[in-house]
Design a protein around this motif. Structure first.
Motif, PDB file in Angstrom:
ATOM      1  N   GLU A  45     -21.987  26.778  22.936  1.00  0.00           N
ATOM      2  CA  GLU A  45     -22.326  26.667  21.523  1.00  0.00           C
ATOM      3  C   GLU A  45     -21.388  27.525  20.678  1.00  0.00           C
ATOM      4  OE1 GLU A  45     -24.792  24.917  19.786  1.00  0.00           O
ATOM      5  OE2 GLU A  45     -25.161  23.799  21.620  1.00  0.00           O
ATOM      6  N   LEU A  48     -17.956  25.598  20.756  1.00  0.00           N
ATOM      7  CA  LEU A  48     -17.972  24.303  20.081  1.00  0.00           C
ATOM      8  C   LEU A  48     -18.403  24.395  18.628  1.00  0.00           C
ATOM      9  CD1 LEU A  48     -19.335  21.881  22.776  1.00  0.00           C
ATOM     10  CD2 LEU A  48     -17.027  22.006  21.866  1.00  0.00           C
ATOM     11  N   LEU A  49     -19.472  25.103  18.368  1.00  0.00           N
ATOM     12  CA  LEU A  49     -20.011  25.118  17.015  1.00  0.00           C
ATOM     13  C   LEU A  49     -19.305  26.110  16.104  1.00  0.00           C
ATOM     14  CD1 LEU A  49     -23.825  24.774  17.630  1.00  0.00           C
ATOM     15  CD2 LEU A  49     -22.174  23.032  16.962  1.00  0.00           C
ATOM     16  N   LEU A  53     -15.051  24.084  15.379  1.00  0.00           N
ATOM     17  CA  LEU A  53     -15.259  23.484  14.067  1.00  0.00           C
ATOM     18  C   LEU A  53     -14.550  24.263  12.962  1.00  0.00           C
ATOM     19  CD1 LEU A  53     -18.970  22.325  14.262  1.00  0.00           C
ATOM     20  CD2 LEU A  53     -16.902  20.928  14.423  1.00  0.00           C
ATOM     21  N   CYS A  81     -22.617  18.821  25.426  1.00  0.00           N
ATOM     22  CA  CYS A  81     -22.727  19.323  24.057  1.00  0.00           C
ATOM     23  C   CYS A  81     -21.795  18.554  23.118  1.00  0.00           C
ATOM     24  CB  CYS A  81     -22.419  20.812  24.024  1.00  0.00           C
ATOM     25  SG  CYS A  81     -22.781  21.586  22.447  1.00  0.00           S
ATOM     26  N   SER A  82     -20.596  18.234  23.574  1.00  0.00           N
ATOM     27  CA  SER A  82     -19.639  17.487  22.750  1.00  0.00           C
ATOM     28  C   SER A  82     -20.168  16.105  22.411  1.00  0.00           C
ATOM     29  CB  SER A  82     -18.296  17.360  23.469  1.00  0.00           C
ATOM     30  OG  SER A  82     -17.715  18.615  23.678  1.00  0.00           O
ATOM     31  N   ARG A  84     -23.329  15.151  22.354  1.00  0.00           N
ATOM     32  CA  ARG A  84     -24.459  15.314  21.434  1.00  0.00           C
ATOM     33  C   ARG A  84     -23.990  15.556  20.008  1.00  0.00           C
ATOM     34  NH1 ARG A  84     -28.038  19.250  25.156  1.00  0.00           N
ATOM     35  NH2 ARG A  84     -28.899  17.670  26.549  1.00  0.00           N
ATOM     36  N   LYS A  85     -22.996  16.431  19.853  1.00  0.00           N
ATOM     37  CA  LYS A  85     -22.489  16.742  18.511  1.00  0.00           C
ATOM     38  C   LYS A  85     -21.820  15.514  17.900  1.00  0.00           C
ATOM     39  CE  LYS A  85     -23.980  20.809  18.644  1.00  0.00           C
ATOM     40  NZ  LYS A  85     -25.254  21.059  17.991  1.00  0.00           N
ATOM     41  N   ARG A  87     -22.448  12.382  18.574  1.00  0.00           N
ATOM     42  CA  ARG A  87     -23.527  11.438  18.250  1.00  0.00           C
ATOM     43  C   ARG A  87     -24.203  11.859  16.938  1.00  0.00           C
ATOM     44  NH1 ARG A  87     -27.011  11.441  22.857  1.00  0.00           N
ATOM     45  NH2 ARG A  87     -25.492  10.042  23.793  1.00  0.00           N
ATOM     46  N   GLY A  88     -24.436  13.127  16.780  1.00  0.00           N
ATOM     47  CA  GLY A  88     -25.057  13.624  15.550  1.00  0.00           C
ATOM     48  C   GLY A  88     -24.196  13.361  14.325  1.00  0.00           C
ATOM     49  N   PHE A  89     -22.893  13.573  14.448  1.00  0.00           N
ATOM     50  CA  PHE A  89     -21.990  13.288  13.336  1.00  0.00           C
ATOM     51  C   PHE A  89     -21.991  11.807  12.980  1.00  0.00           C
ATOM     52  CE2 PHE A  89     -19.353  17.156  14.711  1.00  0.00           C
ATOM     53  CZ  PHE A  89     -19.982  17.991  13.786  1.00  0.00           C
TER      54      PHE A  89
END
Length: 93
Positions: A45, A48-49, A53, A81-82, A84-85, A87-89
């Motif tokens: 996290e 990636l976060l 970003l 995690c990548s 999921r992120k 997909r969220g975007f």
């Protein structure tokens, strides 16, 4: 996500702040030696976060760091995690 103790967290973040192409192997070993498996989700996290970003110009260095850590569990977590992120975007639009 289980965050490491403050002192350990600060140590890992210090290492991350001082990454260069020339010291990747040493920094990967340093992180690997102090970070336990239970804190891998926090580390993912964090990378990636928080880092990728904000500092996408350093993506190659972060990726090389992960590869040098040579840990399948960490690679799996980054992949999950990548996705999921991403997909969220996509769903946000």
């Amino acid at each position: 996500i289980s965050e490491p103790p403050k002192k350990l967290k600060e140590k890992v973040l210090f290492i991350m702040n001082n990454l260069t192409v020339d010291n990747l192997t040493a920094k990967a070993e340093s992180i690997k030696s102090v970070l336990s498996d239970e804190h891998f989700p926090w580390f993912v996290e964090c990378i990636l976060l928080e880092r990728v970003l904000r500092e996408n110009n350093l993506l190659t260095i972060f990726w090389d760091l992960i590869k040098k850590m040579d840990c399948d569990e960490l690679l799996d977590l980054i992949t999950i995690c990548s996705v999921r992120k991403a997909r969220g975007f996509i769903q946000a639009y």
